[in-house]
Scaffold this active site. Structure first.
Site, short mmCIF file in Angstrom:
data_model
loop_
_atom_site.label_atom_id
_atom_site.label_comp_id
_atom_site.label_asym_id
_atom_site.label_seq_id
_atom_site.Cartn_x
_atom_site.Cartn_y
_atom_site.Cartn_z
N TRP A 239 0.98 -0.83 -0.17
CA TRP A 239 -0.42 0.04 0.04
C TRP A 239 0.86 1.09 0.38
O TRP A 239 0.41 2.06 -0.30
CB TRP A 239 -1.18 0.15 1.46
CG TRP A 239 -1.74 -1.41 1.17
CD1 TRP A 239 -1.79 -2.51 0.22
CD2 TRP A 239 -3.13 -1.03 2.19
NE1 TRP A 239 -3.76 -2.97 0.30
CE2 TRP A 239 -4.18 -2.30 2.12
CE3 TRP A 239 -3.69 -1.07 3.35
CZ2 TRP A 239 -4.61 -2.65 2.56
CZ3 TRP A 239 -4.30 -1.23 4.41
CH2 TRP A 239 -4.99 -2.39 4.17
N LYS A 240 2.47 1.40 0.51
CA LYS A 240 3.41 2.18 0.20
C LYS A 240 2.35 3.41 1.16
O LYS A 240 1.55 2.56 2.41
CB LYS A 240 3.58 2.87 -0.79
CG LYS A 240 4.12 1.71 -2.02
CD LYS A 240 4.56 2.55 -3.30
CE LYS A 240 4.92 1.29 -3.98
NZ LYS A 240 5.70 1.21 -5.23
N HIS B 288 12.50 -2.74 -0.26
CA HIS B 288 11.97 -2.21 -1.41
C HIS B 288 12.89 -1.05 -2.71
O HIS B 288 13.73 -0.13 -1.68
CB HIS B 288 10.89 -1.49 -1.39
CG HIS B 288 10.04 -0.77 -2.72
ND1 HIS B 288 10.23 0.04 -2.49
CD2 HIS B 288 8.77 -1.86 -2.82
CE1 HIS B 288 9.36 -0.02 -4.00
NE2 HIS B 288 8.14 -1.28 -3.88
N GLU C 14 11.64 -7.23 -8.86
CA GLU C 14 10.43 -5.89 -8.70
C GLU C 14 11.78 -4.72 -9.70
O GLU C 14 12.83 -3.98 -9.54
CB GLU C 14 10.44 -5.25 -7.71
CG GLU C 14 9.67 -5.30 -6.67
CD GLU C 14 8.59 -4.64 -6.25
OE1 GLU C 14 7.22 -4.52 -6.45
OE2 GLU C 14 8.87 -3.98 -5.28
N SER D 70 4.48 -2.73 -12.24
CA SER D 70 3.10 -2.56 -12.54
C SER D 70 1.95 -3.58 -13.24
O SER D 70 1.60 -3.85 -13.78
CB SER D 70 2.91 -1.71 -13.69
OG SER D 70 3.77 -0.22 -13.66
N GLY E 248 1.63 -2.98 -5.83
CA GLY E 248 1.04 -1.57 -5.49
C GLY E 248 0.41 -0.70 -5.50
O GLY E 248 -1.02 -1.73 -4.99
N GLY E 249 -0.34 -0.19 -7.10
CA GLY E 249 -0.84 0.39 -7.02
C GLY E 249 -1.87 -0.01 -7.14
O GLY E 249 -3.73 0.08 -6.65
P1 PGA Z 1 3.54 -0.97 -8.61
O1 PGA Z 1 4.29 -1.18 -7.35
O2 PGA Z 1 2.24 -2.20 -8.56
O3 PGA Z 1 2.80 0.51 -8.43
O4 PGA Z 1 4.22 -0.89 -10.22
C1 PGA Z 1 4.78 -2.52 -6.59
C2 PGA Z 1 5.91 -2.01 -5.39
O5 PGA Z 1 6.86 -1.32 -5.69
O6 PGA Z 1 5.98 -2.77 -4.96
#
Ligand code: PGA
Length: 257
Positions: free
Chosen positions: A12-13, A97, A169, A215, A236-237
């Site tokens: 979720w950051k 990360h 990643e 992504s 992430g997003g």
């Molecule tokens: P993202 O992020 O799916 O928004 O590209 C992935 C992550 O940073 O773990």
């Protein structure tokens, strides 16, 4: 071949206030029925207790932190120990990360200490690695990411490295909307598994889950997850909305049907 754990983890950051975080966790747990997939929600620290109370109600669902400090306690203003994280039900911790490496200057030495601390506390590290676009374009990504593994994980015993979840990643794919192609993900995962096999043997390497991150979306999850060496995703997003994260969980479930 060893049956590896299949994992869909959300990162979720620094998003969602407490009410929105709790609502999302409830929507994910009540909206999916993952039988063969481990689902982990890695939330901002202030949501961990409430989210873990939700995930503990259903088997296969877990709550993760996005960072930790490696010391057990002391004068480290602003940091959280593993004991603190575990005490509110946290079971997984993202380590290394690329945002922590680049914005917070986390070094290989520190990351190795954090991995050790997570394992010593009996939690599961979701260890992130990955190369920049320049390194990818130069064709040295395997050497570079393999070097990260060697510097940050390969001090571990075979027994301990077997407990680590790796998330590959590529930095050029994080938050950019540019996803590695399934072939790029598969080739890299297979090569990294080879690097692990060289150091620890094929049995250990075959048992380690390697997630792809960068992504991941509902429309590309199925093709990525169909790759034999891609054991899930760190998202992430698309982990911030139930209507995006639920189909990604479903894509991993469908893969194992
Ligand atoms: P993202 O992020 O799916 O928004 O590209 C992935 C992550 O940073 O773990």
């Amino acid at each position: 071949m060893t049956k590896r754990a299949k994992i869909v983890a959300g990162n979720w950051k620094m998003h969602l206030d407490h009410a929105a975080g709790v609502a999302l966790a409830e929507a994910i747990v009540s909206g999916s029925d993952a039988q063969n997939t481990t689902v982990v929600m890695c939330t901002p620290a202030i949501h961990l207790k409430a989210v873990s109370e939700i995930t503990h109600k259903k088997s296969g669902y877990y709550t993760g932190a996005q960072n930790c400090y490696h010391e057990p306690k002391g004068a480290f203003t602003g940091e959280l120990s593993l004991e603190m994280l575990a005490s509110v039900g946290t079971t997984h911790v993202i380590i290394g990360h690329s945002e922590r490496r680049s914005y917070f200057g986390e070094t290989s030495e520190l990351l190795a200490q954090k991995v050790n601390a997570v394992l010593a506390a009996g939690l599961t590290p979701i260890y992130c690695c990955g190369e920049s676009l320049d390194i990818r374009n130069a064709g040295s990504h395997i050497e570079y990411v393999g070097g990260q593994l060697k510097a940050e994980l390969f001090h571990l015993s075979a027994e301990d490295i077997a407990k680590v979840v790796i998330a590959y990643e590529p930095i050029w794919a994080i938050g950019t909307g540019v996803t590695a192609t399934p072939a790029q993900a598969q080739d890299t995962h297979e090569a990294l598994r080879g690097v692990i096999a060289e150091a620890y043997g094929a049995d250990v390497a075959d048992g380690i889950s390697i997630l792809y991150g960068g992504s991941v979306k509902p429309d590309n999850a199925a093709t990525l997850f169909a790759c034999p060496d891609v054991d899930g995703g760190l998202v992430g997003g698309a982990s911030l909305k139930a209507d995006l994260f639920l189909p990604i969980i479903a894509a991993m479930e469908a893969q194992q049907a």
